[in-house]
Every structure is written in structure tokens, then in C-alpha cells.
Design an enzyme around this catalytic site. Structure first.
Site, PDB file in Angstrom:
ATOM      1  N   HIS A 113       7.835   2.668  -6.206  1.00 49.31           N
ATOM      2  CA  HIS A 113       6.902   2.630  -7.326  1.00 49.31           C
ATOM      3  C   HIS A 113       7.594   2.313  -8.641  1.00 49.31           C
ATOM      4  O   HIS A 113       7.086   1.542  -9.454  1.00 49.31           O
ATOM      5  CB  HIS A 113       6.171   3.971  -7.465  1.00 49.31           C
ATOM      6  N   CYS A 114       8.768   2.882  -8.873  1.00 47.10           N
ATOM      7  CA  CYS A 114       9.337   2.858 -10.220  1.00 47.10           C
ATOM      8  C   CYS A 114      10.081   1.576 -10.579  1.00 47.10           C
ATOM      9  O   CYS A 114       9.782   0.934 -11.585  1.00 47.10           O
ATOM     10  CB  CYS A 114      10.267   4.053 -10.403  1.00 47.10           C
TER      11      CYS A 114
END
Length: 416
Positions: free
Chosen positions: A256-257
Site C-alpha cells: 500500500h505505502c
């Protein structure tokens, strides 16, 4: 203490479990009713939370789809997804929905903490106004804080307890409340002066990795053209005991990041009339890597007088990182889409990902897939326990994008 956690995904569930294991009563809220039912049955969907660990918390952890259950919590942590839109702009839809839902149930004296990764200003400018739709004043009636998650899926050496926890509050009193809460589950609290400092701290951590991964990925493309072994270059540079931090090339970034955060910061910077060209370029370089990988596969096949169209290609590892089944932003999926668009006959092996409905495929046992014959095997994610030597011995052509075959010399082997 009774604690609520909004969002029971890769961040929220480990947080909820760790807080419950610290002795607090935890109620988790998620809008996915099927996920709630699964968790209520003691079945975890997150690699960092084995189902046995979840089932050991009966009586201390419960899951529901109803925000009403949060009304009597002393602390409410928000850990909802903050992805990008198709235009690579922040998508705060889940956060907005959570804030509005909380406005209907929060009461005076509660602490609300945002943990989701986001751009500087989100907590103050977006979350606070939503919460104040309740008629309560943030900072006076309701404490508000921001504490960025630091979750690395599959990692066991650093957990919520022993990873320093960055905390900021809307006011000094809010900061005290948040620090006291996290102090019950974390060994070290790092207090910072403002919500925006904490929000930007999280982005810096991931932009740092993104920029350095982009640097070594671009170097890998240059080394490919120059006929230099990029892995030997990285190995040699890493012997310097100061001033160098090792990063390795690969097929791109996932999770996600790392693929998301540079664009969050770049988007926010444009609102201050600043173009963060360096940061945006790093994101773009990493996004291009799957295209380079497909080009490398095409050249390898061409060297054996084969086109991509009609070739049987085995993808080894499809999750975004080794040791987990997380598919978020996985470069392997992009590589597979590009190969499929060019007519390749795809199969894959990944013990952590049993099936890929998007492709209509199920993971094949490695020995079975190789025995039935492939034209090329591409090592995209190097999961532990995979016999990479077997792949080199049995596949007529192997392209290694992770450098796990560096100790092997074979005419049928190509490395990034």
C-alpha cells in the site's frame, strides 16, 4: 480500557490484536460484513495475525459492521485504506465515510486517533471538521491525534510493541492522551510538535525507500544496456562501511505505502505551488519497471527464436514481497497483464496466493508446472522455500528479477 478500531485490514487487525493482547477490550468495525463474519469465527486474513492468535482473544476482541459499538470506547483508532485514484490523486473516500459515521456516535471525552497514511493537513483539515459534525468541539470535547502506522507485513523482528511510535495531537492535551494510550502497547513513544509533522514523517519514511529503489532500478536498466552485472555492483558498493545503504533492484514496488506515498506528497506539494520533481520521478521510474521486465522477457525469448505470443510463461511469485500473500500494487500482476495482452500463455506458482480470479488461474505446484513444460520461467517474487536451482535445471529459459540465482551459472539463465 475499551478501544475501538475502524478498519480491520493489514493495519487495523494487527493493531486491534496487539491492543487486546495488552489487556484492553477491543471492538473492531469494518464495512465488509463477510470479513466481520470471518473474524468473528476466529479466521484471520492477515499474515501477521495467525488465526490461532485471533482465537486466543475470545472475550477481549469482537468484530462488527456497526459503528454504534464504538459509543462507549475510550479510544477509537482509524485505520482505513487511503489509496490513489486512477489519476494518481489521494482517495480519502474511506476516511471521509469513517469520519462521518463516527460523528454520529462519538461522545464527549473520547480520543480519536488516525493511523492511516495520508498527506500533511489531512487530520486537521479533513477529519476534524467531519468529527465536529457531531456538535462536539475537537480539542476540547473530543481529543484528536495522529499516529502513523509502521506495519511491514510478514516482519516478525519489529512489531507494534518494539517499533518506536510517532504521536502528535491537535492540542497538548490531545497529545498527552494519545501518548498515554500508546504507552500501554508500545515501548517507545516519539512525540512530535504537530499533526502535520507526524503525517509528513510517515511519507518521508516511504519516499526515502521509493527514491532509493528507483535509483537502483534505473541503474539496473543502465547496467543491462552496458552489459554490467548490477548485482555485483551493488554487492561491491555495500562493502563500504559508511555513507551507503544497500537497496536492491527488482520488478517494481508493491504494497500500500511505497507505490502510493510519493504521489500523496507530490499532490499536496502542488497545492503549495511546488513541483516535487525528484519525488515524482522516483515514483514514475518504479512504475515503469514492469514494462522493462516484459521487454527483458521478450528479448530472452527472441534469443531462442520465440515470440511472447503463444509462449508458455511461468511466473514464480505473484505477491508484492517475499513471505506474504499480499497482492496490493504487486508488480507481478502488471507483468502478467502485459504478457497476457501480448498473447502469452500464463501460469504461476505461489504458495502464498492460491488463486488469481482476475486471471482465472490457480497456483501450480512448481515441480508439476515445470514437468508439463514451459518456454520461460520468470522469478518475480522470491518466496522462502522455493527451489530456484530446480527452476534453472528444468526450465529451458529463466529470467531472474530478484537476483536469487547469483550463485548459479547456466546458459539458460538471465538476470536483471
Amino acid at each position: 480500557m475499551k478501544v475501538g478500531v475502524v478498519g480491520l485490514g493489514y493495519v487495523g487487525l494487527p493493531l486491534a490484536v496487539a491492543v487486546a493482547e495488552a489487556g484492553h477490550e477491543v471492538v473492531g468495525v469494518d464495512v465488509d460484513q463477510r470479513l466481520v463474519e470471518r473474524l468473528s469465527a476466529g479466521e484471520s486474513h492477515v499474515v501477521d495475525v495467525p488465526s490461532e492468535r485471533l482465537r486466543a482473544l475470545v472475550g477481549r476482541f469482537s468484530a462488527t459492521a456497526h459503528y454504534d459499538a464504538l459509543s462507549d470506547c475510550e479510544v477509537i483508532a482509524i485505520a482505513v485504506p487511503t489509496p490513489l485514484t486512477r489519476n494518481r490523486e489521494p482517495d480519502l473516500g474511506a476516511l471521509t465515510a469513517a469520519g462521518r459515521a463516527l460523528a454520529g456516535v462519538i461522545r464527549r471525552g473520547q480520543l480519536v486517533v488516525l493511523e492511516s497514511t495520508t498527506y500533511p493537513g489531512t487530520t486537521r483539515e479533513r477529519l476534524v471538521p467531519l468529527l465536529e459534525e457531531s456538535g462536539l468541539a475537537c480539542g476540547r470535547d473530543v481529543a484528536v491525534a495522529y499516529s502513523p502506522e509502521r506495519v511491514d507485513p510478514g516482519r516478525t523482528d519489529y512489531t507494534l510493541r518494539n517499533t518506536p511510535k510517532v504521536v502528535a495531537g491537535l492540542t497538548e492535551r490531545c497529545l498527552r492522551r494519545a501518548s498515554e494510550f500508546y504507552g500501554t502497547v508500545c515501548e517507545q513513544i516519539v512525540e512530535v510538535s504537530s499533526l502535520e509533522v507526524a503525517e509528513l514523517t510517515k511519507l518521508l519514511e516511504n519516499v526515502f525507500r521509493s527514491v532509493n529503489i528507483a535509483l537502483v532500478n534505473e541503474l539496473a536498466i543502465l547496467c543491462d544496456r552496458m552489459g554490467i552485472d548490477v548485482w555485483e555492483v551493488v554487492d561491491a558498493a555495500a562493502t563500504k562501511p559508511y555513507g551507503f545503504m544497500r537497496f536492491e533492484p527488482g520488478p517494481g514496488m508493491g504494497g500500500h505505502c511505497l507505490p502510493v506515498d510519493p504521489f500523496y506528497l507530490a499532490w499536496r506539494a502542488r497545492e503549495f505551488d511546488l513541483q516535487t520533481e525528484f519525488i515524482e520521478l522516483a515514483g514514475e521510474v518504479n512504475q515503469r519497471m514492469p514494462y522493462f521486465c516484459v521487454e527483458r522477457i521478450a528479448r530472452a525469448l527472441n534469443g531462442h527464436q520465440k515470440p511472447i505470443s503463444g509462449s508458455r510463461i511461468l511466473i514464480v511469485g505473484v505477491s508484492y514481497k517475499a513471505g506474504v500473500g499480499d497482492l496490493r500494487e504487486s508488480p507481478a500482476l502488471k507483468i502478467m497483464r502485459l504478457l497476457g495482452d501480448q498473447g502469452a500463455e500464463l501460469s504461476y506458482h505461489d504458495d502464498f496466493v492460491p488463486h488469481l480470479p482476475e486471471f482465472g488461474l490457480r497456483s501450480r505446484p512448481l515441480t508439476e508446472a515445470l514437468a508439463e513444460g514451459v518456454d520461460l520461467a520468470a522469478i518475480v517474487t522470491a518466496h522462502p522455500g522455493v527451489d530456484f536451482g530446480l527452476i534453472v535445471r528444468e526450465a529451458p529459459l529463466v529470467v531472474d528479477f530478484r537476483g536469487v540465482t547469483r550463485g548459479i551459472r547456466a546458459e539458460n539463465l538471465v538476470r536483471l
